[in-house]
Design an enzyme around this catalytic site. Structure first.
Site, PDB file in Angstrom:
ATOM      1  N   HIS A  73       0.859  -1.186   0.000  1.00 14.11           N
ATOM      2  CA  HIS A  73       0.000   0.000   0.000  1.00 14.11           C
ATOM      3  C   HIS A  73       0.900   1.242   0.000  1.00 14.11           C
ATOM      4  CE1 HIS A  73      -0.305  -0.281   4.742  1.00 14.11           C
ATOM      5  NE2 HIS A  73       0.924  -0.437   4.305  1.00 14.11           N
ATOM      6  N   VAL A  92      -5.276   4.096  11.959  1.00 11.10           N
ATOM      7  CA  VAL A  92      -6.210   5.200  12.203  1.00 11.10           C
ATOM      8  C   VAL A  92      -7.168   4.850  13.336  1.00 11.10           C
ATOM      9  CG1 VAL A  92      -6.188   6.332   9.946  1.00 11.10           C
ATOM     10  CG2 VAL A  92      -7.611   4.300  10.289  1.00 11.10           C
TER      11      VAL A  92
HETATM   12  N1  DAH Z   1      -3.576   1.384   3.228  1.00  8.58           N
HETATM   13  C1  DAH Z   1      -4.935   0.886   3.204  1.00  8.58           C
HETATM   14  C2  DAH Z   1      -5.026  -0.301   2.258  1.00  8.58           C
HETATM   15  O1  DAH Z   1      -4.168  -0.493   1.480  1.00  8.58           O
HETATM   16  C3  DAH Z   1      -5.892   1.946   2.762  1.00  8.58           C
HETATM   17  C4  DAH Z   1      -6.020   3.018   3.802  1.00  8.58           C
HETATM   18  C5  DAH Z   1      -7.025   2.925   4.758  1.00  8.58           C
HETATM   19  C6  DAH Z   1      -5.162   4.072   3.828  1.00  8.58           C
HETATM   20  C7  DAH Z   1      -7.173   3.892   5.730  1.00  8.58           C
HETATM   21  C8  DAH Z   1      -5.292   5.073   4.801  1.00  8.58           C
HETATM   22  C9  DAH Z   1      -6.316   4.960   5.747  1.00  8.58           C
HETATM   23  O2  DAH Z   1      -4.470   6.102   4.850  1.00  8.58           O
HETATM   24  O3  DAH Z   1      -6.436   5.921   6.660  1.00  8.58           O
HETATM   25  O4  DAH Z   1      -5.957  -1.037   2.352  1.00  8.58           O
END
Ligand code: DAH
Length: 348
Positions: free
Chosen positions: A174, A257
């Site tokens: 991610h 978060v």
């Molecule tokens: N990184 C998460 C994913 O790949 C997506 C994500 C969710 C990013 C919540 C964020 C967040 O910054 O606050 O599933």
């Protein structure tokens, strides 16, 4: 050797000369009649075999024949040169009145176009665009994001690992690790969006690719609230999917978060009635978000009593699929021009 035979030879030679229409045929003709083994040369050689009283007349006639054929040959050579030149000019002529040929011009990949569209929207809202490494330390991809080793949430990101004896190294699953890198380097206020490639150890199907793109967002400052997150994302969704969009926030969980939310828009295909695209729910989830976890702020040396922030992350291919009704994510990386060229009129 009679003068009739010389006359006959002359007629035959002239006929054949006029039948020759190319330089090659002409050269052949010259060898046949005037060359060292040619008929005329052979004729002249016979001179010595004749009785002396016949020699002068025969010699004159044979020489006259030779000269006439030589002249005819030179004349014909000029004609052929002109003929060949005329043919060449005709075949190479350029018709300047024809319309020009349009060279094929490539188109920007739909994912590139979507990244530009989304980052443009956020740039106008005051966000800076930054990029980070695709090969990432496990620390940034997980630990610093409040996903310690052995934490069950670590399995959610089916990670591709890169062999390493020392630190854990991965292909980032991610774009969230860039939250950490940006906060480590800077002090608030921070407002960034991070587009980039991601990788997952994933079985490929209509909605999953092992390689795809995300756009991450991060805002950190004093007094940043969830209301700012809602307002920003609602404005973003309306610019991308239409001003009439309604938006929905629901509780969700992501380790980095608290609280975490999923953000959805009302389905633009059925306007919330329920259809195939929205799975009859009337809503389409387009990203995950939330208030940056206090532990994440502490991990980069920020004081969570003073600073707060929010973050979001979305899949770019999914946005293109929703906006243009693409039914299968695999289309993006098959290099099929019939698919890609459909996006050549989208303004970038
Ligand atoms: N990184 C998460 C994913 O790949 C997506 C994500 C969710 C990013 C919540 C964020 C967040 O910054 O606050 O599933």
């Amino acid at each position: 050797m009679s003068s009739e035979r010389i006359e006959a030879l002359l007629q035959r030679a002239l006929e054949e000369l006029h039948a020759a229409t190319t330089q090659d045929a002409l050269t052949e003709w010259h060898a046949r009649y005037l060359g060292r083994r040619g008929d005329v040369t052979a004729l002249l050689r016979q001179l010595g075999t004749l009785p002396p009283e016949e020699r002068p007349a025969f010699g004159r006639a044979a020489n006259a024949l030779k000269e006439e054929l030589q002249r005819a040959y030179e004349q014909r050579e000029r004609e052929i040169r002109e003929l060949e030149l005329a043919a060449r000019i005709a075949s190479e002529a350029v018709d300047v009145t024809l319309p020009g040929r349009v060279p094929p011009i490539g188109t920007l990949h739909p994912v590139t176009q979507m990244i530009r569209e989304v980052t443009d929207i956020f740039a106008h809202l005051g966000f800076q665009v930054v990029e980070g490494p695709e090969v990432e330390y496990g620390y940034y991809a997980f630990d610093a994001l409040n996903i310690p080793p052995e934490h069950p949430a670590r399995d959610v990101w089916d990670t591709i690992f890169i062999e390493s004896d020392q630190k854990e190294i991965v292909l980032r699953p991610h774009t969230s690790p860039m939250q950490i890198r940006v906060m480590q380097r800077r002090q608030p206020p921070i407002r960034v969006v991070v587009p980039g490639r991601c990788y997952r150890y994933e079985a490929v199907d209509a909605t999953h690719e092992w390689h795809f793109h995300q756009i991450e967002g991060l805002a950190v400052d004093e007094h940043i609230t969830m209301a700012d997150l809602k307002g920003t994302l609602a404005e973003f969704a309306r610019q991308l999917f239409g001003r009439e969009r309604r938006v929905r926030f629901r509780c969700d969980f992501f380790p980095f978060v608290e609280p975490g939310v999923d953000f959805a828009i009302d389905c633009m295909f059925c306007r919330g009635e329920g259809c195939r695209v929205c799975g009859n729910s009337g809503w389409i989830e387009i990203l995950g978000a939330g208030m940056v976890h206090p532990q994440v702020l502490r991990n980069v040396g920020y004081d969570p009593e003073r600073y707060s922030g929010w973050a979001f992350g979305m899949g770019v291919e999914r946005l293109v699929m929703l906006k243009y009704g693409v039914p299968d994510i695999r289309y993006f990386y098959q290099g099929d021009l019939r698919f890609l060229q459909q996006f050549d009129r989208i303004p970038v």
